[in-house]
Enzyme design. Structure first.
Site, PDB file in Angstrom:
ATOM      1  N   VAL A 100      34.737  42.224  46.324  1.00  0.00           N
ATOM      2  CA  VAL A 100      34.212  41.919  44.977  1.00  0.00           C
ATOM      3  C   VAL A 100      34.108  40.393  44.792  1.00  0.00           C
ATOM      4  CG1 VAL A 100      34.581  42.223  42.496  1.00  0.00           C
ATOM      5  CG2 VAL A 100      35.081  44.097  44.048  1.00  0.00           C
ATOM      6  N   GLY A 101      34.989  39.655  45.444  1.00  0.00           N
ATOM      7  CA  GLY A 101      34.925  38.184  45.382  1.00  0.00           C
ATOM      8  C   GLY A 101      33.535  37.668  45.760  1.00  0.00           C
ATOM      9  N   CYS A 136      49.546  41.124  46.290  1.00  0.00           N
ATOM     10  CA  CYS A 136      48.558  40.431  47.144  1.00  0.00           C
ATOM     11  C   CYS A 136      49.223  39.692  48.302  1.00  0.00           C
ATOM     12  CB  CYS A 136      47.728  39.468  46.311  1.00  0.00           C
ATOM     13  SG  CYS A 136      48.718  38.290  45.408  1.00  0.00           S
ATOM     14  N   GLU A 189      40.737  34.175  43.873  1.00  0.00           N
ATOM     15  CA  GLU A 189      42.082  34.523  44.364  1.00  0.00           C
ATOM     16  C   GLU A 189      41.968  35.901  45.000  1.00  0.00           C
ATOM     17  OE1 GLU A 189      44.890  32.756  44.336  1.00  0.00           O
ATOM     18  OE2 GLU A 189      44.131  31.036  43.232  1.00  0.00           O
ATOM     19  N   GLY A 246      41.141  39.387  42.767  1.00  0.00           N
ATOM     20  CA  GLY A 246      40.844  40.755  43.195  1.00  0.00           C
ATOM     21  C   GLY A 246      40.488  40.782  44.676  1.00  0.00           C
ATOM     22  N   SER A 247      39.737  41.795  45.058  1.00  0.00           N
ATOM     23  CA  SER A 247      39.475  41.975  46.488  1.00  0.00           C
ATOM     24  C   SER A 247      38.427  40.989  47.014  1.00  0.00           C
ATOM     25  CB  SER A 247      38.998  43.405  46.744  1.00  0.00           C
ATOM     26  OG  SER A 247      37.732  43.572  46.154  1.00  0.00           O
ATOM     27  N   THR A 248      38.430  40.806  48.326  1.00  0.00           N
ATOM     28  CA  THR A 248      37.471  39.904  48.973  1.00  0.00           C
ATOM     29  C   THR A 248      36.043  40.437  48.810  1.00  0.00           C
ATOM     30  OG1 THR A 248      39.183  39.266  50.531  1.00  0.00           O
ATOM     31  CG2 THR A 248      36.923  38.802  51.188  1.00  0.00           C
TER      32      THR A 248
HETATM   33  P1  NAD Z   1      40.494  45.471  40.657  1.00  0.00           P
HETATM   34  O1  NAD Z   1      39.867  46.768  41.017  1.00  0.00           O
HETATM   35  O2  NAD Z   1      41.355  45.398  39.458  1.00  0.00           O
HETATM   36  O3  NAD Z   1      39.342  44.410  40.559  1.00  0.00           O
HETATM   37  C1  NAD Z   1      39.595  43.127  40.096  1.00  0.00           C
HETATM   38  C2  NAD Z   1      38.625  42.807  38.999  1.00  0.00           C
HETATM   39  O4  NAD Z   1      37.300  42.843  39.497  1.00  0.00           O
HETATM   40  C3  NAD Z   1      38.680  43.794  37.841  1.00  0.00           C
HETATM   41  O5  NAD Z   1      38.725  43.077  36.640  1.00  0.00           O
HETATM   42  C4  NAD Z   1      37.417  44.600  37.992  1.00  0.00           C
HETATM   43  O6  NAD Z   1      36.904  45.026  36.760  1.00  0.00           O
HETATM   44  C5  NAD Z   1      36.483  43.633  38.667  1.00  0.00           C
HETATM   45  N1  NAD Z   1      35.492  44.310  39.493  1.00  0.00           N
HETATM   46  C6  NAD Z   1      35.722  45.321  40.352  1.00  0.00           C
HETATM   47  N2  NAD Z   1      34.571  45.668  40.978  1.00  0.00           N
HETATM   48  C7  NAD Z   1      33.604  44.847  40.489  1.00  0.00           C
HETATM   49  C8  NAD Z   1      32.211  44.690  40.745  1.00  0.00           C
HETATM   50  N3  NAD Z   1      31.564  45.447  41.621  1.00  0.00           N
HETATM   51  N4  NAD Z   1      31.549  43.728  40.059  1.00  0.00           N
HETATM   52  C9  NAD Z   1      32.204  42.950  39.188  1.00  0.00           C
HETATM   53  N5  NAD Z   1      33.516  43.044  38.914  1.00  0.00           N
HETATM   54  C10 NAD Z   1      34.201  43.974  39.541  1.00  0.00           C
HETATM   55  O7  NAD Z   1      41.361  44.929  41.799  1.00  0.00           O
HETATM   56  P2  NAD Z   1      41.201  45.102  43.321  1.00  0.00           P
HETATM   57  O8  NAD Z   1      39.959  44.390  43.747  1.00  0.00           O
HETATM   58  O9  NAD Z   1      41.434  46.497  43.734  1.00  0.00           O
HETATM   59  O10 NAD Z   1      42.508  44.233  43.690  1.00  0.00           O
HETATM   60  C11 NAD Z   1      43.121  44.368  44.878  1.00  0.00           C
HETATM   61  C12 NAD Z   1      42.775  43.166  45.727  1.00  0.00           C
HETATM   62  O11 NAD Z   1      43.024  41.979  45.021  1.00  0.00           O
HETATM   63  C13 NAD Z   1      43.597  43.109  46.970  1.00  0.00           C
HETATM   64  O12 NAD Z   1      42.779  42.677  48.034  1.00  0.00           O
HETATM   65  C14 NAD Z   1      44.620  42.019  46.662  1.00  0.00           C
HETATM   66  O13 NAD Z   1      45.134  41.365  47.777  1.00  0.00           O
HETATM   67  C15 NAD Z   1      43.810  41.125  45.811  1.00  0.00           C
HETATM   68  N6  NAD Z   1      44.676  40.355  44.939  1.00  0.00           N
HETATM   69  C16 NAD Z   1      44.752  39.016  45.126  1.00  0.00           C
HETATM   70  C17 NAD Z   1      45.601  38.267  44.355  1.00  0.00           C
HETATM   71  C18 NAD Z   1      45.739  36.782  44.525  1.00  0.00           C
HETATM   72  O14 NAD Z   1      46.411  36.164  43.714  1.00  0.00           O
HETATM   73  N7  NAD Z   1      45.135  36.179  45.518  1.00  0.00           N
HETATM   74  C19 NAD Z   1      46.378  38.889  43.384  1.00  0.00           C
HETATM   75  C20 NAD Z   1      46.258  40.259  43.221  1.00  0.00           C
HETATM   76  C21 NAD Z   1      45.399  40.990  43.997  1.00  0.00           C
END
Ligand code: NAD
Length: 503
Positions: free
Chosen positions: A196-197, A248, A214, A192-194
């Site tokens: 939330v990472g 991504c 990731e 997911g996003s940096t």
């Molecule tokens: P998303 O909103 O689906 O979030 C990802 C996960 O994090 C979900 O399961 C969500 O429930 C959880 N989440 C969200 N907010 C949270 C919080 N505050 N606390 C705990 N968990 C939480 O996805 P996104 O973040 O919008 O994804 C988009 C980002 O992910 C982009 O930056 C994209 O580049 C990145 N991404 C990376 C990869 C990779 O393989 N490196 C793949 C796909 C997407």
């Protein structure tokens, strides 16, 4: 929600008990579960395609190629190699351990949490799950709530195909995930996003849980005039606008000279028409933005940009046309965050050195793309920039090679997966030194015991010196060689004796 309970602590406790029982460790069990997952994908293909269309307007073609087949390929690759991967490793020994066994055992971490993202909601959730199963872990599977149709599919189907004692689907958004993250997992794999990472990493650090993150970032493309601009443009346009830019590793922005930009824009107009027709909105192959929040964010970025291609939007469908913007300054809003949508800005640079400088002044990207026929420039960029992965003369494709690790670096993530790297990610490598317990073994190592004398220190320094290991290897190779020659002469001598006796 699958049937055990929906309390995170009870789920983790239940899976923990299953793991402790040893149920998930036998290779045959792992293979059975992976084959069952394969069956789930094959038997429910149409339902998955429907769910992906509902969530993202994904075409059937993309759903099969980038989601279902991607995971099927991963499963087949694991099944073909798992017996090799699980074997204990035998690293080289030093002279000091000449009488001992030195090896590395592979053990699963325990209960893993896999948190998936919405943009490739099947691939990005089940891909890591395959790795976790192959390594013998139990898994809590948390799909993204932003792709609800696929999340529901997981909740309905996974309990029918996978062992519920070991694999549980947990649904929910931020509050539920926050609750889940309070539990002590043995491994967390997050996509997911940096932003939330960092939340995930902070939660994991409370329990010292190892993580793979990731994440995303702005993935640059460098294009110079030595490249065939028409071919480069086709590959860039494809990588950028697949899944309406919500990939991504999608090219985030283009670095090129004004001269190249002119040719690129001309080619792109033609290519976009060829790919999606006169009006991409009516193309069955062009996606939509996942939700209103993302649509709003992207349309705001358009407001401040100089649009040369596309730019049309329709909020009722969350449609944004494939769009290219020029005259972009590094300080523009479109360059301040990962775009993650169908907007492609061009920044002008005059050469590879300026491109390197731009890339290095920003966060390390998840992917970097270089289009050039100048080998020296390609080498220069590869050696002087950092990125999770690179494709030269194409986009996105490095992640389709199962023998290449896929992951980010710096703010684009940590750790990697795909193929053997997925198995390794979910495997703890346990070092084992199995000492010899004989009198001779004790003689070799008793210099470490007090009273500690300078004679013992010299002896130990000699025993542990790398030179001794090298000499030993050299001597042992020589001894093997001499033994080989001796054996040949020995056999010849015996053969002659035997012939004489027969005569
Ligand atoms: P998303 O909103 O689906 O979030 C990802 C996960 O994090 C979900 O399961 C969500 O429930 C959880 N989440 C969200 N907010 C949270 C919080 N505050 N606390 C705990 N968990 C939480 O996805 P996104 O973040 O919008 O994804 C988009 C980002 O992910 C982009 O930056 C994209 O580049 C990145 N991404 C990376 C990869 C990779 O393989 N490196 C793949 C796909 C997407």
């Amino acid at each position: 929600m699958s049937s055990i309970t929906n309390h995170p602590d009870e789920i983790v406790h239940h899976l923990g008990n299953t793991f402790q029982s040893g149920k998930t460790k036998p290779i045959e069990y792992r293979i059975k579960q992976l084959k069952s997952l394969q069956k789930m994908l094959e038997e429910n293909r149409e339902e998955i395609i429907k769910a992906l269309f509902e969530d993202l307007h994904k075409s059937k073609f993309e759903s099969i190629l980038t989601e279902i087949n991607f995971v099927l390929h991963e499963i087949k690759y694991i099944l073909a190699n798992i017996y090799d991967w699980v074997k204990p490793e035998k690293p080289p020994k030093e002279f000091a351990n000449i009488l001992d066994d030195v090896y590395i055992l592979h053990e699963p971490f325990g209960v893993a949490l896999v948190i998936g993202a919405w943009n490739y909601p099947l691939q990005l959730t089940l891909g890591p799950v395959c790795g976790a199963i192959s390594a013998g872990n139990c898994v809590v599977i948390k799909p993204s709530e932003v792709a609800p149709a696929i999340a529901k599919f997981f909740a309905d189907k996974i309990p029918q195909y996978l062992d519920e004692d070991a694999y549980q689907v947990y649904l929910g958004g931020i509050p539920e995930t926050t609750e889940l993250l309070k539990q002590k997992f043995d491994y967390i794999f997050y996509t997911g996003s940096t932003v939330v990472g960092k939340i995930i990493q902070a939660a994991a650090s409370k329990h010292l849980t190892p993580t793979t993150l990731e994440l995303g970032g702005k993935s640059p493309v460098y294009l110079d005039k030595s490249a065939n601009i028409e071919i480069a443009a086709r590959r860039i346009i494809w990588g950028k606008f697949i899944n309406a830019g919500q990939t991504c590793v999608a090219p985030d922005y283009l670095l090129c000279s004004k001269e190249v930009q002119e040719k690129f824009v001309l080619s792109s107009k033609r290519i976009l028409r060829e790919f999606y027709g006169k009006d991409p909105k009516t193309s069955p192959d062009y996606g939509r933005i996942v939700n209103d929040r993302q649509f709003q964010r992207l349309t705001n970025l358009l407001k401040t940009s100089d649009i040369v291609v596309g730019g049309d939007t329709d909020s009722s469908e969350r449609y944004i046309a494939p769009t290219i913007v020029t005259n972009v300054k590094p300080s523009d809003p479109v360059m301040q965050e990962e775009i993650f949508g169908p907007i492609f800005p061009i920044i002008n640079v005059d050469n590879a050195y300026e491109a390197i400088s731009y890339i290095c002044n920003n966060e390390k990207p998840l992917a970097l793309y270089i289009f050039s026929n100048r080998k020296a420039d390609v080498r220069e960029i590869l050696e002087n920039t950092s990125a999770g992965g690179v494709t030269v003369n194409d986009t996105v494709m490095h992640l389709t090679v199962p023998t290449l690790p896929f992951g980010g670096v710096g703010s684009s993530g940590m750790g990697a997966y795909h193929g053997k790297y997925s198995y390794d990610t979910f495997t703890h490598k346990k070092s084992v030194l199995h000492k010899d317990l004989s009198f001779l073994g004790e003689k070799l190592s008793n210099a470490r015991y007090p009273p500690l004398t300078s004679g013992k220190l010299s002896y130990l320094q000699f025993m542990l010196s790398p030179g001794l290991t090298f000499s030993f290897k050299y001597v042992s190779h020589l001894a093997t060689f001499l033994l080989g020659i001796g054996a040949v002469y020995g056999f010849q001598y015996l053969y002659k004796l035997n012939s004489k006796a027969n005569n």
